[in-house]
Design a protein around this motif. Structure first.
Motif: not given
Length: 166
Positions: A151-160, A108-117
Motif C-alpha cells: 500500500p502507498l501511504t498517504p501523508l498527513s497534513g502535518a507531514q505534507a 496532494t495525496t492523489t498526486a503523490r500516489k500517482s508519482e509513486q506509481r
C-alpha cells in the motif's frame, strides 16, 4: 488513546493564543479584524487536521468569537445585527476554507500516489530493458508485482506541510 487526545490538544494550541490575542486587542481593533485571527486558525487547522477535526475548529471559532468578543461578553446572545452578520460570515468563510483545504489535501495525496506509481513503472521499464532471458523477465515482473501490491501511504497534513517546497 493518545491519538484521540493529541489533535484536541493541538486545536487548543491554535485557539488559546488566538483568543487571548483577540481579547487583549479588543479595545484597539474591530470585531472583523478579530474574526480574521480565527480565520487564520481555521485555515491552519483545515490543512493540518482531518475534515471532522477541521469542522470542529470552525465551530469552535464561531463559538469563541461569540462568547468572548461579541457584546454582551460571556454570553451567546447577539444584540446587534452587524455582529450576527459577522458571525454568519465567519461560519460560511471558515466552512469554504475548510472544504478547499480538504480538497487540496486530497489532491496532494492523489498526486503523490500517482508519482509513486510512475516511479515504480519507470523502475520496471528500466529493469525490463536490461533483461536478457525470459526467466529474468518473470523474476523482475514478480518482484515488481509484489512491490506494486504494497500500500502507498498517504501523508498527513502535518507531514505534507513539513515536506512541502514553499
Amino acid at each position: 488513546m493518545r491519538t484521540i487526545l493529541l489533535p484536541r490538544g493541538q486545536l487548543l494550541l491554535l485557539f488559546i493564543p488566538a483568543t487571548l490575542l483577540c481579547y487583549w486587542l479588543d479595545p484597539y481593533i474591530s470585531l472583523v479584524s478579530q474574526a480574521m485571527m480565527y480565520v487564520l486558525a481555521v485555515t491552519i487547522a483545515s490543512y493540518v487536521f482531518n475534515q471532522r477535526q477541521s469542522i470542529t475548529t470552525v465551530l469552535l471559532a464561531v463559538v469563541a468569537l461569540n462568547y468572548f468578543l461579541i457584546p454582551p461578553h460571556g454570553t451567546f446572545r447577539v444584540d446587534n445585527a452587524e455582529n450576527l452578520f459577522t458571525l454568519c460570515s465567519l461560519l460560511v468563510l471558515a466552512l469554504v476554507i475548510n472544504r478547499l483545504a480538504t480538497h487540496l489535501r486530497q489532491e496532494t495525496t492523489t498526486a503523490r500516489k500517482s508519482e509513486q506509481r510512475a516511479l515504480q513503472l519507470q523502475k520496471l521499464a528500466q529493469q525490463l530493458s536490461t533483461a536478457n532471458a525470459m526467466q529474468e523477465v518473470w523474476t523482475i515482473a514478480l518482484a515488481s508485482y509484489a512491490e506494486a501490491l504494497t500500500p502507498l501511504t498517504p501523508l498527513s497534513g502535518a507531514q505534507a506541510i513539513s515536506q512541502s517546497k514553499f
